[in-house]
Design a protein around this motif. Structure first.
Motif, PDB file in Angstrom:
ATOM      1  N   THR A 249       5.304   9.769  -2.378  1.00  6.93           N
ATOM      2  CA  THR A 249       5.496  10.077  -3.804  1.00  6.93           C
ATOM      3  C   THR A 249       4.811   9.051  -4.710  1.00  6.93           C
ATOM      4  O   THR A 249       4.893   9.159  -5.928  1.00  6.93           O
ATOM      5  CB  THR A 249       7.003  10.137  -4.139  1.00  6.93           C
ATOM      6  OG1 THR A 249       7.639   8.975  -3.599  1.00  6.93           O
ATOM      7  CG2 THR A 249       7.623  11.375  -3.539  1.00  6.93           C
ATOM      8  N   GLU A 250       4.132   8.083  -4.100  1.00 11.80           N
ATOM      9  CA  GLU A 250       3.303   7.205  -4.938  1.00 11.80           C
ATOM     10  C   GLU A 250       1.872   7.720  -5.014  1.00 11.80           C
ATOM     11  O   GLU A 250       1.272   7.778  -6.085  1.00 11.80           O
ATOM     12  CB  GLU A 250       3.342   5.767  -4.410  1.00 11.80           C
ATOM     13  CG  GLU A 250       4.567   5.039  -4.931  1.00 11.80           C
ATOM     14  CD  GLU A 250       4.848   3.759  -4.202  1.00 11.80           C
ATOM     15  OE1 GLU A 250       3.885   3.025  -3.881  1.00 11.80           O
ATOM     16  OE2 GLU A 250       6.035   3.498  -3.939  1.00 11.80           O
ATOM     17  N   VAL A 251       1.344   8.104  -3.844  1.00 10.40           N
ATOM     18  CA  VAL A 251       0.009   8.711  -3.838  1.00 10.40           C
ATOM     19  C   VAL A 251       0.039  10.020  -4.645  1.00 10.40           C
ATOM     20  O   VAL A 251      -0.919  10.373  -5.321  1.00 10.40           O
ATOM     21  CB  VAL A 251      -0.440   8.990  -2.384  1.00 10.40           C
ATOM     22  CG1 VAL A 251      -1.741   9.782  -2.359  1.00 10.40           C
ATOM     23  CG2 VAL A 251      -0.603   7.688  -1.613  1.00 10.40           C
ATOM     24  N   TRP A 252       1.162  10.727  -4.549  1.00  8.73           N
ATOM     25  CA  TRP A 252       1.323  12.008  -5.239  1.00  8.73           C
ATOM     26  C   TRP A 252       2.325  11.855  -6.370  1.00  8.73           C
ATOM     27  O   TRP A 252       3.494  12.215  -6.230  1.00  8.73           O
ATOM     28  CB  TRP A 252       1.751  13.090  -4.258  1.00  8.73           C
ATOM     29  CG  TRP A 252       0.682  13.408  -3.252  1.00  8.73           C
ATOM     30  CD1 TRP A 252       0.520  12.838  -2.019  1.00  8.73           C
ATOM     31  CD2 TRP A 252      -0.399  14.353  -3.402  1.00  8.73           C
ATOM     32  NE1 TRP A 252      -0.592  13.378  -1.395  1.00  8.73           N
ATOM     33  CE2 TRP A 252      -1.163  14.310  -2.219  1.00  8.73           C
ATOM     34  CE3 TRP A 252      -0.777  15.227  -4.426  1.00  8.73           C
ATOM     35  CZ2 TRP A 252      -2.302  15.107  -2.036  1.00  8.73           C
ATOM     36  CZ3 TRP A 252      -1.894  16.023  -4.222  1.00  8.73           C
ATOM     37  CH2 TRP A 252      -2.644  15.962  -3.041  1.00  8.73           C
ATOM     38  N   ASN A 253       1.852  11.300  -7.471  1.00  9.14           N
ATOM     39  CA  ASN A 253       2.723  11.115  -8.627  1.00  9.14           C
ATOM     40  C   ASN A 253       1.954  11.510  -9.892  1.00  9.14           C
ATOM     41  O   ASN A 253       1.038  10.793 -10.305  1.00  9.14           O
ATOM     42  CB  ASN A 253       3.169   9.648  -8.704  1.00  9.14           C
ATOM     43  CG  ASN A 253       4.085   9.412  -9.890  1.00  9.14           C
ATOM     44  OD1 ASN A 253       4.345  10.318 -10.693  1.00  9.14           O
ATOM     45  ND2 ASN A 253       4.590   8.192 -10.013  1.00  9.14           N
ATOM     46  N   PRO A 254       2.308  12.646 -10.519  1.00 10.64           N
ATOM     47  CA  PRO A 254       1.517  13.118 -11.660  1.00 10.64           C
ATOM     48  C   PRO A 254       1.565  12.159 -12.848  1.00 10.64           C
ATOM     49  O   PRO A 254       0.706  12.223 -13.727  1.00 10.64           O
ATOM     50  CB  PRO A 254       2.159  14.469 -12.015  1.00 10.64           C
ATOM     51  CG  PRO A 254       3.521  14.427 -11.425  1.00 10.64           C
ATOM     52  CD  PRO A 254       3.440  13.541 -10.207  1.00 10.64           C
TER      53      PRO A 254
END
Ligand code: ADP
Ligand code: GLC
Length: 478
Positions: A249-254
């Motif tokens: 959820t850090e790499v994928w955080n809008p």
């Protein structure tokens, strides 16, 4: 607790699919639970290049045809062991395929070597390193539990099935070169319908079997989904469990994503429009505020992409547009590219592998389509949830376990996060897309779907606890 993992891919060094994401994320997810994961991977050029502070910790005079070493080092915060066997792994491009797009002819040797090295390290080949558990992923590492069982033994083992369609089956003649005792070529070993089966051997010999969702754990015990291994899995049902994947959820955080045109969160969803405009530019689409679907996928039968290609004309008639990124089977690529030519400005296709562009799609498209015939877990629908890109998915495997269909009851209860359909055919896919269009037309309902998705916990937290519990249970029993 020390866990040795072994796999053929690891994000961000080498990735062809979700396996790499999961293998790359587990060490970070388990670390707060007191589990230290060290991962053995082949030293492909990309791995060798990424490795920092490497030092040789084990040597082979001859490992399936040439000298090899195991190099310990770090990369991107990962604790790695790289199997440096130039005759097997020093090749550019895809880890499994040659430049002709076909499997490397020596894949049997390449991944037997990986498994043998994993077994050796598990049973103490490296000084001062004695792992408590060996955790192997997919067929490429699956022989390791067999090497332990038919060798001198070792720590307890876990095998994770990410996709049972890939099994590593080779002619019986290979067996002699694997250096296993004759007893291993049997029903309780690696023999599989008269051939050698790597995944089959792993399933037979590991102490625990996991797969990447509870629904898939049930499905693969049936002939329809088990692809020949359902019998083995029924026999071993007590050892089998499903643990759903999380995402990083850090790499994928809008809210912080450097790959997208405008960052946003649940309170600033309107900013997604900036990303939509950017997608229109990058994919050659007309400017439009209507439904924009995206697809981020391997273009294969597993992913239902042939069925999808067949509904594209009618999708355009319904007023929707599509931005797709993917590559795969030649015929499917051809059909989708032909549709894009027929519907210039309405369908945009990029046949490349582009991690950054996949982030932009999730950040600007309204919905992501995942019409898979089978899907062990699936990650793109989880990225979709996280980015407010509403998932429209087939009700199978991990898709069934991670998306709550917007039926009347779920909408009334305020729990829906996407749309599911079954069976996986053109008619029900089109019905699902029509349903999506109706929900999309109602601004409030759609916003609620997006926000609920973005608030869903798609992190590793729960699943990391499940893996830790499994490791501890096995370790206690040893
Ligand atoms: P699978 O591993 O079966 O392909 P998953 O959904 O588990 O399916 O994982 C696919 C991963 O690969 C996701 O991280 C997805 O974003 C990524 N991906 C697939 N195709 C592309 C592409 N063309 N460009 C960038 N990323 C892609
Ligand atoms: C496989 C599966 C996919 C899963 C991924 C990671 O590639 O096809 O469904 O998400 O592995 O476990």
């Amino acid at each position: 607790m020390k866990v040795l993992a072994a796999a053929s891919e690891i994000y961000p060094l080498v990735k062809t699919g979700g396996l790499a994401d999961v293998v790359g994320a587990l060490p970070g997810a388990l670390q707060p639970r007191g589990v230290a994961i060290r991962t053995l991977v082949p030293a492909y050029p990309a791995v060798a290049k990424g490795l920092e502070r490497g030092s040789i910790v084990h040597r082979y005079g001859n490992l399936f045809g040439g000298p090899a070493t195991v190099i310990a080092g770090q990369a991107h915060g990962l604790d790695l062991l790289a199997l440096d066997a130039p005759h097997l792994f020093k090749r550019p491009g895809n880890p499994y395929l040659g430049p002709d797009g076909k499997d490397w002819p020596d894949n049997a040797q390449r991944f037997a070597a990986l498994a043998l090295a994993a077994a050796d390290v598990a049973r103490g080949a490296i000084k001062n390193y004695a792992p408590d558990i060996l955790h192997v992923h997919d067929w490429q590492a699956a022989l390791a539990p067999a090497y332990l069982k038919f060798g001198r033994g070792g720590p307890k083992t876990v095998i994770t099935i990410h996709n049972i369609a890939f099994q590593g089956q080779f002619p019986a003649a290979l067996f002699a070169s694997l250096k296993m005792p004759q007893a291993a070529f049997a029903i309780d070993g690696i023999e599989y319908y008269g051939n050698v089966g790597y995944l089959k051997g792993g399933l037979q010999c590991a102490d625990a079997i996991t797969t990447v969702s509870p629904t898939y754990a049930e499905e693969i015990r049936t002939p329809e989904f088990g692809m020949g291994l359902d019998g083995v899995l029924r026999a071993r049902r007590d050892a089998l469990s499903g643990i759903v994947n999380g995402i990083d959820t850090e790499v994928w955080n809008p809210a912080t994503d450097p790959n997208i045109a405008a960052a946003y969160d649940t309170a600033t969803l309107a900013k997604r429009e900036v990303n939509k405009r950017e997608i229109e530019k990058r994919f050659g689409l007309e400017r439009d505020d209507g439904m924009l679907y995206c697809v981020v996928s391997r273009l294969t039968g597993q992913k239902g992409m042939d069925i999808f290609a067949g509904v594209l004309d009618r999708m355009v008639v319904s007023g929707a547009r599509l931005a797709l990124i993917g590559q795969g089977e030649a015929q499917i690529e051809k059909d989708i590219l032909a549709a894009a030519r027929r519907h210039k400005g309405r369908i945009g296709v990029v046949t490349a592998y582009d991690e950054a562009l996949s982030h932009l799609l999730q950040a600007g498209a309204d919905a992501i389509l995942v019409p898979s015939r089978f899907e062990p877990c699936g990650l793109t629908q989880l990225y979709g949830l996280r980015y407010g890109c509403v998932p429209v998915v087939a009700r199978t495997g991990g898709l069934a376990d991670t998306i709550i269909d917007a039926n009347e009851a779920a909408l009334a209860a305020g729990v829906a996060t996407g749309i599911q359909f079954t069976p996986v055919d053109a008619t029900s896919l089109e019905n699902a897309m029509a349903r999506a269009m109706r929900l999309f037309a109602d601004r409030n309902t759609w916003r609620n779907l997006q926000r609920r998705g973005m608030r869903t916990d798609v992190s590793w937290t729960r699943s990391a606890a499940a893996y830790a519990a499994l490791y501890h249970k096995l370790h206690k029993a040893s």
